[in-house]
Structure formats: C-alpha cells, structure tokens
Design an enzyme around this catalytic site. Structure first.
Site, mmCIF file in Angstrom:
data_model
loop_
_atom_site.group_PDB
_atom_site.id
_atom_site.type_symbol
_atom_site.label_atom_id
_atom_site.label_comp_id
_atom_site.label_asym_id
_atom_site.label_seq_id
_atom_site.Cartn_x
_atom_site.Cartn_y
_atom_site.Cartn_z
ATOM 1 N N LEU A 80 -6.564 -8.753 3.263
ATOM 2 C CA LEU A 80 -6.751 -7.619 4.159
ATOM 3 C C LEU A 80 -6.922 -6.411 3.249
ATOM 4 C CD1 LEU A 80 -4.079 -8.191 6.975
ATOM 5 C CD2 LEU A 80 -6.565 -8.258 7.238
ATOM 6 N N ASP A 81 -7.916 -5.575 3.526
ATOM 7 C CA ASP A 81 -8.160 -4.466 2.611
ATOM 8 C C ASP A 81 -7.068 -3.400 2.723
ATOM 9 O OD1 ASP A 81 -8.851 -2.658 4.709
ATOM 10 O OD2 ASP A 81 -10.921 -3.349 4.674
ATOM 11 N N LEU A 82 -7.166 -2.402 1.863
ATOM 12 C CA LEU A 82 -6.124 -1.384 1.726
ATOM 13 C C LEU A 82 -5.711 -0.764 3.052
ATOM 14 C CD1 LEU A 82 -4.431 0.446 -0.227
ATOM 15 C CD2 LEU A 82 -6.400 1.997 -0.231
ATOM 16 N N ASN A 83 -6.686 -0.433 3.883
ATOM 17 C CA ASN A 83 -6.404 0.287 5.126
ATOM 18 C C ASN A 83 -6.275 -0.616 6.348
ATOM 19 O OD1 ASN A 83 -6.444 2.878 3.867
ATOM 20 N ND2 ASN A 83 -8.671 2.751 3.786
ATOM 21 N N SER A 84 -6.320 -1.932 6.139
ATOM 22 C CA SER A 84 -6.155 -2.868 7.245
ATOM 23 C C SER A 84 -4.707 -3.346 7.305
ATOM 24 C CB SER A 84 -7.100 -4.056 7.087
ATOM 25 O OG SER A 84 -8.447 -3.621 7.140
#
Length: 251
Positions: A116-120
């Site tokens: 999951l990316d940084l902002n997810s």
C-alpha cells in the site's frame, strides 16, 4: 544438462534453491533475496553466495548480513491495519517511517503481500513466508482487492461502468475494474472499487485519467480476508485452519 551460464539444472536431491529458502524463512521475497545475493550479503557454509543456482540442504549454515538464518518456520499470515503515512518497505533511504518499524516487537520477521503506498491505508497482509507472499500477489489467484475510495471531482457513472472493460493510461493497460458510487456530496464522492491486478498506484492513476483526484484510499479486503473492525495499527493473526481453507489450491 546445464542452465545458461554453466550452472547445473535443479535436482531435487540437491536441496532447495537458496532464494526460495530465504523467502520461506521470511528474510525477503524471492526477488529481493536474489538481489541480496547479487550484493554479496548471503553466505552459505562459510562461502559468499555468488549465484542463485545454489542449493540448501538440511544442516547447512546460512548467514545474511552476518546474521544466521533459522530453518523456515510454519507458514503464518496476519492482517494489519496500515495507517496512512507509512511506507511498505523494510528500509527507506530518506528515513521516512515504515510499516515494519511500527509492528509489534513480538512479531517474527515478516514480508508484506503486495504493498500500500505512503498515503493509502487499510488491510495489508503480512506473512513469514516470502514465497507465499509472491504467490498471493499474482493475479492468477483471481482474488479481488476491494477499496473504499474518496474522490474529488465530478463523477461520470458511465465512465466508471466502462472500467469493467479495462483502460489504458499512459501506455499502461489495466484490466477490468469495478467501480460504483456509494455516496456523493457536491464535488466529493465515496466509491467502492474492486481490482484484481494491483499494479503500482493503479486506482489513483485510473481515477486521475477520469478527471478525479483520489483524496483517500482504504483497502477493505484482499481476497477472502477482510479489514473488518481491526483498528488502525493493529495486527491479528489468521488461524492455521482458516489459512488452509482460504489459500488458493495449486493447479
């Protein structure tokens, strides 16, 4: 017969390939284990491993970065509620906080199933078996990743419906995506989105192609496993019985 490069072809009597062994031991994914071998960080019975066609037999001594690697344990899987603001990586050159720094101290070494990316935020599966992690990441499992997605912009329901046929964005082809509006207020809307491929930043890129800015992205399910009521930052192990029942069968 030998493989390209002059190395012997795999033979069951030789044991298990070292990258697979390290993956099953939870050290890293098989791909990352091969990179570690290339960097000279893996030692097998006192000798630095120089190529991945090295086989491990019972009783062999393996070191990674000077630390001994234990025998692979039984496969385990955990649900983790990832908060936003954390990178899904074991180390970040820029020193940003990572998922693995925030996990409970009593958890064994684990790798993530996908990212999951940084902002997810939301459901991230963790396992002590890197080989299984790779297996569960592949689209061939047929597992859907389901998300709640908040977007900003004017939603076109026809364009959302058309995503079921797939879409090409910046020369990258994305497979079928199911997207429906849950609620809308002004220029803000919550969508339910389901994908099977999970390419890099897939949902954000596809929404941007539709003129929508993704302002929040929460994964609520990965295949049969649900985020449920798991609180932010919490970890819960999936029982062995459930794991055996839910894992895709080998074909």
């Amino acid at each position: 017969m030998t493989e390209k490069g002059g190395y012997a072809a795999p033979n069951r009597e030789q044991g298990e390939r070292i990258a697979k062994y390290l993956a099953r031991a939870g050290i890293a994914s098989r791909r990352d284990a091969e990179r570690m071998i290339g960097e000279g960080r893996v030692v097998h019975n006192g000798s630095t491993v120089e190529h991945p066609a090295t086989f491990v037999s019972p009783g062999d001594i393996i070191l990674v970065d000077g630390n001994p690697v234990g025998e692979p344990a039984r496969t385990r899987l955990w649900r983790y509620h990832k908060p936003d603001g954390l990178l899904t990586t074991h180390r970040d050159p820029e020193g940003r906080p990572t998922v693995f720094e925030k996990l409970p101290a009593d958890l064994p070494r684990v790798v993530s199933v996908g990212r999951l990316d940084l902002n997810s935020e939301g459901l991230l599966l963790l396992t002590n078996d890197g080989a299984m992690a790779r297996r569960l990441e592949l689209p061939t499992t047929g597992w859907h990743r389901r998300y709640r997605v908040r977007v900003y912009g004017m939603v076109d329901s026809d364009k959302l419906a058309a995503l079921k046929e797939g879409i090409t964005v910046d020369d990258v082809r994305y497979g079928p995506i199911t997207a429906e509006v849950d609620s809308a207020k002004g220029a803000n809307a919550w969508l339910s989105v389901s994908i099977t491929e999970g390419k890099n930043r897939e949902i954000r890129k596809v929404m941007a192609a539709l003129g929508l800015e993704t302002t929040r992205l929460i994964r609520v399910a990965y295949g049969p496993f649900q985020l449920g009521s798991l609180v932010r930052g919490a970890v819960a192990e999936i029982t062995g019985k459930v794991l055996r029942e839910q894992l895709p069968k080998d074909k």
